[in-house]
Design a protein around this motif. Sequence first.
Motif, PDB file in Angstrom:
ATOM      1  N   LEU A 166       0.892  -1.318   0.050  1.00 13.75           N
ATOM      2  CA  LEU A 166      -0.149   0.040  -0.038  1.00 13.75           C
ATOM      3  C   LEU A 166       0.936   1.219  -0.071  1.00 13.75           C
ATOM      4  O   LEU A 166       0.674   2.342  -0.576  1.00 13.75           O
ATOM      5  CB  LEU A 166      -1.010   0.106   1.112  1.00 13.75           C
ATOM      6  N   ARG A 167       2.038   1.354   0.612  1.00 13.43           N
ATOM      7  CA  ARG A 167       2.936   2.375   0.799  1.00 13.43           C
ATOM      8  C   ARG A 167       3.333   2.707  -0.556  1.00 13.43           C
ATOM      9  O   ARG A 167       3.320   3.873  -0.976  1.00 13.43           O
ATOM     10  CB  ARG A 167       3.835   2.126   1.751  1.00 13.43           C
TER      11      ARG A 167
ATOM     12  N   GLN B  48       2.377   5.327  -6.715  1.00 13.97           N
ATOM     13  CA  GLN B  48       2.399   4.589  -8.339  1.00 13.97           C
ATOM     14  C   GLN B  48       1.288   4.347  -8.731  1.00 13.97           C
ATOM     15  O   GLN B  48       1.153   4.357 -10.205  1.00 13.97           O
ATOM     16  CB  GLN B  48       3.732   3.400  -8.131  1.00 13.97           C
ATOM     17  N   ARG B  49       0.392   3.931  -8.133  1.00 10.29           N
ATOM     18  CA  ARG B  49      -0.993   3.523  -8.610  1.00 10.29           C
ATOM     19  C   ARG B  49      -0.945   2.584  -9.680  1.00 10.29           C
ATOM     20  O   ARG B  49      -1.315   2.630 -10.857  1.00 10.29           O
ATOM     21  CB  ARG B  49      -1.788   4.846  -9.156  1.00 10.29           C
ATOM     22  N   GLN B  50      -0.357   1.450  -9.409  1.00  9.67           N
ATOM     23  CA  GLN B  50       0.266   0.424 -10.268  1.00  9.67           C
ATOM     24  C   GLN B  50      -1.145  -0.750 -10.314  1.00  9.67           C
ATOM     25  O   GLN B  50      -1.303  -1.224  -9.330  1.00  9.67           O
ATOM     26  CB  GLN B  50       1.334  -0.383 -10.291  1.00  9.67           C
ATOM     27  N   PRO B  51      -1.484  -0.980 -11.405  1.00 15.05           N
ATOM     28  CA  PRO B  51      -2.881  -2.176 -11.387  1.00 15.05           C
ATOM     29  C   PRO B  51      -2.148  -3.381 -10.762  1.00 15.05           C
ATOM     30  O   PRO B  51      -3.115  -4.163 -10.185  1.00 15.05           O
ATOM     31  CB  PRO B  51      -3.022  -2.495 -12.899  1.00 15.05           C
ATOM     32  N   ARG B  52      -0.873  -3.494 -11.090  1.00 19.01           N
ATOM     33  CA  ARG B  52      -0.268  -5.052 -10.541  1.00 19.01           C
ATOM     34  C   ARG B  52      -0.223  -4.979  -8.930  1.00 19.01           C
ATOM     35  O   ARG B  52      -0.599  -6.093  -8.379  1.00 19.01           O
ATOM     36  CB  ARG B  52       0.912  -5.274 -11.084  1.00 19.01           C
ATOM     37  N   LEU B  53       0.018  -3.805  -8.469  1.00 21.68           N
ATOM     38  CA  LEU B  53       0.063  -3.498  -6.983  1.00 21.68           C
ATOM     39  C   LEU B  53      -1.558  -3.777  -6.361  1.00 21.68           C
ATOM     40  O   LEU B  53      -1.589  -4.305  -5.384  1.00 21.68           O
ATOM     41  CB  LEU B  53       0.765  -2.274  -6.444  1.00 21.68           C
TER      42      LEU B  53
ATOM     43  N   ALA C 105      -2.365  -7.151  -6.166  1.00 20.34           N
ATOM     44  CA  ALA C 105      -1.690  -7.893  -5.006  1.00 20.34           C
ATOM     45  C   ALA C 105      -2.459  -7.673  -3.725  1.00 20.34           C
ATOM     46  O   ALA C 105      -2.554  -8.684  -2.761  1.00 20.34           O
ATOM     47  CB  ALA C 105      -0.119  -7.588  -4.981  1.00 20.34           C
ATOM     48  N   ILE C 106      -2.726  -6.127  -3.698  1.00 20.62           N
ATOM     49  CA  ILE C 106      -3.303  -5.892  -2.385  1.00 20.62           C
ATOM     50  C   ILE C 106      -4.707  -6.651  -2.349  1.00 20.62           C
ATOM     51  O   ILE C 106      -5.208  -6.976  -1.118  1.00 20.62           O
ATOM     52  CB  ILE C 106      -3.812  -4.434  -2.537  1.00 20.62           C
ATOM     53  N   GLU C 107      -5.502  -6.703  -3.290  1.00 24.38           N
ATOM     54  CA  GLU C 107      -6.706  -7.446  -3.153  1.00 24.38           C
ATOM     55  C   GLU C 107      -6.563  -8.933  -2.864  1.00 24.38           C
ATOM     56  O   GLU C 107      -7.393  -9.393  -2.226  1.00 24.38           O
ATOM     57  CB  GLU C 107      -7.517  -7.105  -4.569  1.00 24.38           C
TER      58      GLU C 107
ATOM     59  N   ASP D 103       5.093 -11.804  -5.997  1.00 20.22           N
ATOM     60  CA  ASP D 103       4.501 -11.794  -7.427  1.00 20.22           C
ATOM     61  C   ASP D 103       4.748 -10.142  -7.980  1.00 20.22           C
ATOM     62  O   ASP D 103       5.060 -10.059  -9.286  1.00 20.22           O
ATOM     63  CB  ASP D 103       3.371 -12.222  -7.979  1.00 20.22           C
ATOM     64  N   CYS D 104       4.698  -9.309  -7.054  1.00 19.49           N
ATOM     65  CA  CYS D 104       4.486  -8.141  -7.607  1.00 19.49           C
ATOM     66  C   CYS D 104       6.050  -7.045  -7.217  1.00 19.49           C
ATOM     67  O   CYS D 104       6.007  -6.109  -7.309  1.00 19.49           O
ATOM     68  CB  CYS D 104       3.307  -7.115  -6.844  1.00 19.49           C
ATOM     69  N   TRP D 105       6.920  -7.815  -6.756  1.00 18.89           N
ATOM     70  CA  TRP D 105       8.198  -7.175  -6.121  1.00 18.89           C
ATOM     71  C   TRP D 105       8.992  -6.657  -7.405  1.00 18.89           C
ATOM     72  O   TRP D 105       9.604  -5.650  -7.177  1.00 18.89           O
ATOM     73  CB  TRP D 105       8.939  -8.184  -5.357  1.00 18.89           C
ATOM     74  N   SER D 106       8.477  -6.858  -8.696  1.00 17.64           N
ATOM     75  CA  SER D 106       9.318  -6.235  -9.842  1.00 17.64           C
ATOM     76  C   SER D 106       8.842  -4.943  -9.975  1.00 17.64           C
ATOM     77  O   SER D 106       9.551  -4.044 -10.470  1.00 17.64           O
ATOM     78  CB  SER D 106       9.072  -7.130 -11.092  1.00 17.64           C
ATOM     79  N   GLU D 107       7.555  -4.850  -9.466  1.00 14.58           N
ATOM     80  CA  GLU D 107       7.060  -3.337  -9.286  1.00 14.58           C
ATOM     81  C   GLU D 107       7.502  -2.426  -8.323  1.00 14.58           C
ATOM     82  O   GLU D 107       7.652  -1.117  -8.360  1.00 14.58           O
ATOM     83  CB  GLU D 107       5.622  -3.285  -9.394  1.00 14.58           C
TER      84      GLU D 107
END
Length: 350
Positions: free
Chosen positions: A127-128, A133-138, A141-143, A186-190
């Motif tokens: 979330l931080r 960034q408001r990335q769809p992938r992030l 992941a949050i959901e 899975d979202c760490w690349s972001e």
Amino acid sequence: MQTLYLSEQYSIVKREGEALRVEIPEDQALGRQRQVVRIPLNIIDRVVVQGEITLTASALTSLLERRICTHFLSYTGRSQGALTPDPTRNATLRLAQYAAHTDMSQRFSLARAFIDGKLRNLRTQILRFNRSQRQPRLSQAIENLRAAHRDLHGLAIPATYDPLDRMHGLGPIFGCEGQGSAAYWDCWSELLNQPWEWNGRRRRPPPDPVNALLSYGYVILTSQVLSQLAIVGFDPYIGFLHQSSFGKPALALDLMEEFRPVIVDSVVLSVLNTKILNKQHFQHEPGSVQLSKEGRKLFLTKLEERFSSEIQHPIFGYRVSYRRCIELQARLLAKALMGEIQHYIPFLVR
């Protein structure tokens, strides 16, 4: 109080009055001259020894007398064990710990609480980043982490479990933990800036710089948690989530789950994204990557800064260091086992 890291190879550590005398030998290959460093014992609360370093009997005795844990790592940073003082006189706490370990209801509730804290702190970490960034992938992941958390709290405590079950009835909890961790990694690349690459979490051996930092950081965190558990009076080798086996500090691994993202992961992302560490700070070996000597010093410095940094405690409301938060969680766990509070409350960041 500080952690003393001993990593200069072939050093000799002796007792000198109320201090430790560290004799660092000359190394012509590294251009290092002989050095002698004196560290007062009253500023040390933990010692980490990495590689070929000798501690004399008098040095070890002085550490044990002050109830200071000494943790031994291989040169590459793998945990090899710890020298801890004799257990405190709180035998009642350890009896309560052993009883809870064999009680299906208590063990399930405690294991779920540890993963509750972990999943919620993993979500906060993403979330931080997503605020800016408001990335769809992030967002996805949050959901997914929210879903894993909902599933975790939907689990019913089993009345019994199959004696042949290797997970002792905790399989559904591990399923929720795996679901949440998969979404997180899975979202760490972001979360990483260039030039760092991410191909997933891999541990033994770490195949890239990011995994090398994570693995090394978790070893240091485990030693920190083990020290605090010993101070409170627990048996660090009898856990509730992780299975107890020879030489495995299961309870330390349990309690560190909620601290992984807020201490180690946070520091790893910081030192990489702010270019405190670069690719020259890593050594590539067949099948693995390790920190160089200079890289290790820089990383440990930032990790110690994180342990010492203060936050407002989410339960007690006053400002404390992260190191103190670990001790407070150990004491909350003790109170829960002794029946002084109804439930163990995991550590959560905002």
